[in-house]
Design a protein around this motif. Structure first.
Motif, PDB file in Angstrom:
ATOM      1  N   GLY A  55      40.127  29.783  49.067  1.00  0.00           N
ATOM      2  CA  GLY A  55      38.871  29.600  49.758  1.00  0.00           C
ATOM      3  C   GLY A  55      37.969  28.619  49.051  1.00  0.00           C
ATOM      4  N   ASP A  56      36.706  28.644  49.430  1.00  0.00           N
ATOM      5  CA  ASP A  56      35.696  27.742  48.883  1.00  0.00           C
ATOM      6  C   ASP A  56      35.165  28.317  47.571  1.00  0.00           C
ATOM      7  N   LEU A  57      35.110  27.491  46.531  1.00  0.00           N
ATOM      8  CA  LEU A  57      34.687  27.999  45.228  1.00  0.00           C
ATOM      9  C   LEU A  57      33.170  28.110  45.093  1.00  0.00           C
ATOM     10  N   ASP A  58      32.404  27.336  45.885  1.00  0.00           N
ATOM     11  CA  ASP A  58      30.945  27.346  45.693  1.00  0.00           C
ATOM     12  C   ASP A  58      30.163  27.698  46.955  1.00  0.00           C
ATOM     13  N   ALA A  59      30.821  28.246  47.935  1.00  0.00           N
ATOM     14  CA  ALA A  59      30.155  28.650  49.190  1.00  0.00           C
ATOM     15  C   ALA A  59      29.362  27.506  49.808  1.00  0.00           C
ATOM     16  N   ASN A  60      29.865  26.304  49.640  1.00  0.00           N
ATOM     17  CA  ASN A  60      29.188  25.113  50.163  1.00  0.00           C
ATOM     18  C   ASN A  60      30.225  24.224  50.840  1.00  0.00           C
ATOM     19  N   PRO A  61      30.271  24.202  52.158  1.00  0.00           N
ATOM     20  CA  PRO A  61      31.312  23.428  52.858  1.00  0.00           C
ATOM     21  C   PRO A  61      31.171  21.924  52.692  1.00  0.00           C
ATOM     22  N   THR A  62      30.006  21.439  52.251  1.00  0.00           N
ATOM     23  CA  THR A  62      29.844  19.984  52.108  1.00  0.00           C
ATOM     24  C   THR A  62      30.496  19.453  50.841  1.00  0.00           C
ATOM     25  N   THR A  63      30.793  20.325  49.886  1.00  0.00           N
ATOM     26  CA  THR A  63      31.546  19.900  48.691  1.00  0.00           C
ATOM     27  C   THR A  63      33.024  20.029  49.030  1.00  0.00           C
ATOM     28  N   LEU A  64      33.551  18.977  49.633  1.00  0.00           N
ATOM     29  CA  LEU A  64      34.899  19.018  50.204  1.00  0.00           C
ATOM     30  C   LEU A  64      35.976  19.255  49.142  1.00  0.00           C
ATOM     31  N   TYR A  65      35.686  18.872  47.901  1.00  0.00           N
ATOM     32  CA  TYR A  65      36.717  18.876  46.858  1.00  0.00           C
ATOM     33  C   TYR A  65      37.158  20.277  46.448  1.00  0.00           C
ATOM     34  N   ASN A  66      36.393  21.308  46.752  1.00  0.00           N
ATOM     35  CA  ASN A  66      36.812  22.647  46.297  1.00  0.00           C
ATOM     36  C   ASN A  66      36.861  23.671  47.429  1.00  0.00           C
ATOM     37  N   ASN A  67      36.962  23.170  48.675  1.00  0.00           N
ATOM     38  CA  ASN A  67      36.913  24.081  49.817  1.00  0.00           C
ATOM     39  C   ASN A  67      38.212  24.849  50.042  1.00  0.00           C
ATOM     40  N   ASN A  68      39.289  24.381  49.493  1.00  0.00           N
ATOM     41  CA  ASN A  68      40.581  25.026  49.750  1.00  0.00           C
ATOM     42  C   ASN A  68      41.295  25.274  48.427  1.00  0.00           C
ATOM     43  N   SER A  69      40.644  26.015  47.559  1.00  0.00           N
ATOM     44  CA  SER A  69      41.148  26.255  46.209  1.00  0.00           C
ATOM     45  C   SER A  69      41.727  27.661  46.085  1.00  0.00           C
ATOM     46  N   GLN A  70      42.689  27.784  45.198  1.00  0.00           N
ATOM     47  CA  GLN A  70      43.263  29.108  44.943  1.00  0.00           C
ATOM     48  C   GLN A  70      42.675  29.666  43.649  1.00  0.00           C
ATOM     49  N   TYR A  71      42.438  30.989  43.643  1.00  0.00           N
ATOM     50  CA  TYR A  71      41.866  31.632  42.471  1.00  0.00           C
ATOM     51  C   TYR A  71      42.396  33.066  42.397  1.00  0.00           C
ATOM     52  N   VAL A  72      42.299  33.648  41.215  1.00  0.00           N
ATOM     53  CA  VAL A  72      42.810  35.006  41.030  1.00  0.00           C
ATOM     54  C   VAL A  72      41.750  36.016  41.452  1.00  0.00           C
ATOM     55  N   VAL A  73      42.223  37.141  41.988  1.00  0.00           N
ATOM     56  CA  VAL A  73      41.348  38.225  42.421  1.00  0.00           C
ATOM     57  C   VAL A  73      41.894  39.530  41.856  1.00  0.00           C
ATOM     58  N   ALA A  74      41.174  40.598  42.098  1.00  0.00           N
ATOM     59  CA  ALA A  74      41.586  41.901  41.576  1.00  0.00           C
ATOM     60  C   ALA A  74      42.909  42.343  42.199  1.00  0.00           C
ATOM     61  N   GLY A  75      43.637  43.127  41.428  1.00  0.00           N
ATOM     62  CA  GLY A  75      44.892  43.669  41.904  1.00  0.00           C
ATOM     63  C   GLY A  75      46.083  42.907  41.361  1.00  0.00           C
ATOM     64  N   ASN A  76      47.228  43.553  41.316  1.00  0.00           N
ATOM     65  CA  ASN A  76      48.430  42.965  40.758  1.00  0.00           C
ATOM     66  C   ASN A  76      49.643  43.314  41.599  1.00  0.00           C
ATOM     67  N   SER A  77      50.634  42.477  41.507  1.00  0.00           N
ATOM     68  CA  SER A  77      51.960  42.824  42.014  1.00  0.00           C
ATOM     69  C   SER A  77      52.883  42.950  40.813  1.00  0.00           C
ATOM     70  N   TYR A  78      53.949  43.712  40.981  1.00  0.00           N
ATOM     71  CA  TYR A  78      54.825  44.015  39.840  1.00  0.00           C
ATOM     72  C   TYR A  78      56.273  43.699  40.195  1.00  0.00           C
ATOM     73  N   ILE A  79      56.989  43.205  39.210  1.00  0.00           N
ATOM     74  CA  ILE A  79      58.409  42.898  39.367  1.00  0.00           C
ATOM     75  C   ILE A  79      59.175  43.570  38.239  1.00  0.00           C
ATOM     76  N   ASN A  80      60.229  44.268  38.589  1.00  0.00           N
ATOM     77  CA  ASN A  80      61.115  44.875  37.595  1.00  0.00           C
ATOM     78  C   ASN A  80      62.542  44.433  37.887  1.00  0.00           C
ATOM     79  N   TYR A  81      63.247  44.079  36.848  1.00  0.00           N
ATOM     80  CA  TYR A  81      64.579  43.503  37.008  1.00  0.00           C
ATOM     81  C   TYR A  81      65.504  44.085  35.938  1.00  0.00           C
TER      82      TYR A  81
END
Length: 843
Positions: A554-580
């Motif tokens: 999503g947008d990193l600064d809640a400002n759609p006019t700053t086009l450079y960061n409108n479609n960025s990926q970032y980490v959020v709460a929660g995890n996924s787990y892998i066991n092998y």
């Protein structure tokens, strides 16, 4: 699994075992030599490491064998290459990965700098990084897993005068020992102290602004105890000068050895490495025809780099905020930190002979620290004019084509030329904190005369904690040492921010992985007259568990006019787990026949396995274990005028998983196999006194098999295509490569002189799996001269790529298929000319 607790237990157990056995051995050993008589059938302990002539079949090698004290080369039924410290120096490798070219059948793409090499082993379908190459220090793997993203083994190791010699084994019995590498095992054996104190100090100056200090000192501590200390420090602008230090750092190594008379030895070592290096990504190169390359205007393929004073320091946004006008969180980046190592390695080796045919061997290693990367990576897009780039950006952001724009250079605020060519490069930040401890124990018993049985265990506990922010695309001039460009649109939108970034992170990863491997093996060797038979089997279990934090886009600064960061990926709460959890066997059978004392033939067959790495499991948690089937025959011969080692092989792979990402973001996964036959060779001719000619290399015929009938992909023009892999040449591997080195050495009134030149030829390769990215062939020349003055002084003059040849090592790795557009390709060449002079004092 509590990996930290298991790590401590394994480390404590390893050290305690070594110390307890050494104390027992000290009590059991006679207090005063007379040298005890060798017990019937006992194998003598290994002699201290020494520089020896490696083109000699009587030389003893220790890698890939369970035999206490090692085996003579003439008795080894597998392919092994060795190099002394002097031979390593004369080879003048650009990096520790580049040295691996000494082993026929290995092609390191060391064009990226000191670290981050792609290393191809003939017949092993790698295609990037170095999954089939393991680095060992005194027989222990530096890190139990051969490759992680942004960290292949060679990045953890630097060459210096603390190395006594190196041994390179291609498959064979190496599948039984250590981390069971079926590809290349590169083992570096450290110098130790001796009764007579000795050492050396060397100062090197390089044409690329390099100053380097090397040193080593070995000494006697007390009766039966020996120590050594040495290392290096250097600073270099680099052949590709980024306007700051391209390479800066060094290492310090120390050893402590105790000899138990004729019964064995105990040796401890510590090695601290702190080294930061520029990593070089693909650059624009003219591609006028298939396999033909030339310099791009403003960007020399031999000396160019995207690093500069103008972009050395940056700030990337990584953490969103929720109110308009807020400032996203982030991190500052310094390209001067580059892709380097800050790690500590501690280890020990115990070899002890109890008599009556019983002996033990134990090796342990702990390595921990950081392996971070801050570097530019290609986005896959060819350069275009700044005005054209802005026009395309308007379309992709659904803005009117007549929207005006102003562009300035971020370092000085001056207006940017709209007609100049520009490119985008991703400034990637990868933080890696690693830790690994391994222990390998052998118990051997001579069952009857000539027959020795060995049982053993290899166990390793290791971890990797990562934080990645990939993407962060920066708008740059398409030239050497560029300036970033900030672009503001007339409607108030910001296309690239004041730092020149046109995007935020496209990939954000925060993860923690733990791994545990344990393997039990049994081997037997049987000497019958001129025959030497050996066989062994290994069963290994790998357990891996990973915690991967969730992400959002999503947008990193809640400002759609700053086009450079409108479609960025970032980490959020929660995890996924892998066991092998997987268990897989390896085995080998070999036979060697000594025709005469200077001639032997051998044959070997083995099955090896390659367990998935942490990054493999993140992409495909059900990743299978790769099976590698190898068959080889070899011939070795030595006379006064010739040394010959030839090895013919056939390698088969099955069920290799592969995933491609199409232009629409969808992924397609499939399996393939491969079949390869080839010949490795090393020859040294000495037609008359002082003159020698060395010729080494390999011929390989390798192709993909058992692939999907038609693999879909998005072509560079955006159209949907499909292609079959069956019958295609293994990517990035030359069909033929060879190195020819004539040399002449002669005495003088004040010492001796030696001159040599090396011609290297690397044959045609393709950069992708479907042969649409031809990388062509290349050749280059290097030279060397050494003057030994008296007993103490040595002067070395050496140079690489002295004719400034363009040699493409990789194409546009971001694309599956055709990569050239408008006569331009994104690719990476070997470095341009480099000459260095060293003065060394030996004492």
């Amino acid at each position: 699994m509590n990996t930290q607790r298991m790590t401590r237990r394994l480390l404590v157990t390893s050290i305690a075992g070594l110390l307890a056995t050494s104390l027992y051995a000290q009590d059991a050993a006679p207090a005063a030599p007379p040298a005890p008589q060798q017990a019937q059938g006992a194998t003598p302990p290994p002699p201290p490491p020494q520089n020896k002539n490696t083109t000699n079949l009587d030389q003893v090698v220790v890698t890939g064998t369970a035999a206490a004290g090692g085996l003579k080369k003439i008795d080894t039924s597998y392919s092994i290459t060795s190099a002394t410290l002097d031979q390593i120096r004369e080879f003048n490798p650009k990096s520790s990965a580049d040295l691996l070219k000494m082993a026929p059948g290995v092609f390191p793409e060391s064009s990226g700098g000191q670290t981050g090499a792609n290393i191809e082993v003939a017949g092993f379908p790698g295609g990037g990084d170095a999954p089939f190459v393991s680095f060992q220090l005194n027989g222990s793997p530096l890190y139990p897993m051969s490759t992680l993203s942004f960290m292949e083994n060679s990045s953890m190791f630097r060459l210096d005068d603390t190395i006594d010699h190196a041994e390179f084994v291609l498959g064979g019995p190496a599948v039984l020992y250590g981390n069971g590498q079926p590809g290349l095992t590169a083992n570096f054996i450290l110098r130790e102290g001796t009764d007579t104190p000795s050492g050396d100090v060397g100062v090197t100056y390089g044409s690329e602004g390099m100053v380097r200090l090397d040193g080593f000192y070995g000494f006697k501590v007390a009766d039966g105890w020996y120590g050594s200390v040495g290392g290096f420090w250097r600073k270099s602008d680099g052949v590709r000068d980024p306007q700051f230090s391209a390479d800066k750092g060094g290492s310090l190594t120390a050893t402590l050895t105790h000899n138990f008379g004729d019964s064995g030895s105990l040796m401890f070592y510590a090695r601290d490495l702190k080294d930061h290096n520029q990593f070089v990504t693909d650059t624009p190169i003219l591609n006028p025809g298939r396999g033909q390359f030339d310099g791009y205007p403003g960007f020399d393929p031999l000396t160019g780099t995207f690093g500069s004073k103008a972009n050395q320091y940056s700030w990337i946004q990584t953490t969103p905020c929720n109110t308009p006008g807020c400032q996203p969180g982030g991190q500052g980046l310094n390209l001067g930190k580059g892709r380097g190592a800050d790690i500590l390695s501690l280890g020990g080796n115990l070899d002890f002979d109890f008599g009556n045919g019983w002996s033990i061997s134990d090796k342990f290693n702990f390595t921990g620290g950081q392996m971070n990367t801050i570097a530019f990576f290609s986005t896959g897009a060819n350069p275009q004019t700044l005005s054209s780039y802005i026009a395309d950006a308007l379309v992709s952001n659904n803005l009117p084509a007549n929207t005006t724009a102003t562009a300035v250079y971020t370092n000085n605020g001056q207006a940017a030329d709209m007609n100049q060519n520009v490119t985008t490069q991703g400034l990637w930040s990868v933080r890696k904190r690693i830790q690994g401890v391994s222990n390998e124990f052998h118990l051997s018993k001579e069952i009857f005369d000539g027959n020795t049985l060995t049982i053993g265990n290899y166990s390793a506990v290791y971890s990797d904690h990562d934080t990645w922010f990939l993407g962060n695309n920066m708008l740059l001039q398409a030239k050497n040492n560029p300036s970033p460009i900030a672009v503001n649109l007339g409607n108030g939108d910001v296309l690239s921010n004041p730092g020149g970034f046109v995007s935020g992170p496209s990939t954000a990863i925060r993860e923690a992985w733990n791994g545990f491997n344990t393997a039990f093996f049994v081997t037997d060797s049987w000497k019958v007259d001129q025959w030497l038979f050996d066989a062994g089997i290994r069963a290994e279990r790998q357990q891996a568990s990973g915690r991967i934090q969730n992400t959002a886009t999503g947008d990193l600064d809640a400002n759609p006019t700053t086009l450079y960061n409108n479609n960025s990926q970032y980490v959020v709460a929660g995890n996924s787990y892998i066991n092998y959890k997987k268990t897989a066997p390896s085995w080998t059978v070999g036979v060697n026949y000594e025709i005469q004392s200077n001639m032997s033939v051998y044959a070997r067959i083995n099955d090896g396995v390659h367990f998935p790495g942490f990054d493999d499991l993140r992409g495909l948690p059900s990743q299978p274990v790769n099976k590698i089937h190898n068959m080889e025959i070899g011939f070795k011969y030595q006379a006064d005028w010739i040394y010959l080692d030839v090895n013919a092989y056939r390698k088969l792979f099955y069920n290799v998983p592969y995933t491609i990402t199409q232009g629409n973001g969808q992924q397609f996964s499939f399996d393939y196999g491969s079949a390869t036959k080839g010949i490795n060779f090393t020859t040294v001719l000495k037609p008359f006194e002082g003159f020698s000619v060395q010729f080494s290399g390999d011929y390989m015929d390798g192709h993909y098999t058992h692939s999907a009938a038609c693999t879909p992909y998005t072509a560079q023009d955006g159209s949907s295509q499909c292609a079959s892999l069956d019958g295609m040449q293994l990517q990035r591997q030359p069909t033929f490569q060879g190195r020819l080195t004539p040399g002449y050495e002669f005495p003088t009134a004040w010492g001796s002189m030696k001159f040599w030149v090396t011609y290297e030829y690397v044959g045609n390769r393709t950069g992708d799996l479907i042969e649409q990215q031809p990388l062509g062939q290349y050749h280059d020349w290097s030279f060397g001269a050494t003057a030994n003055i008296g007993q103490a002084w040595q002067v070395n003059l050496q140079g690489t790529n002295i004719t400034n040849e363009i040699g493409i090592t990789e194409g546009n790795s971001r694309l599956f298929g055709f990569a050239s557009s408008g006569g331009v390709i994104l690719a990476r060449s070997i470095e341009g000319r480099e000459v260095n002079l060293q003065v060394k004092y030996k004492f």
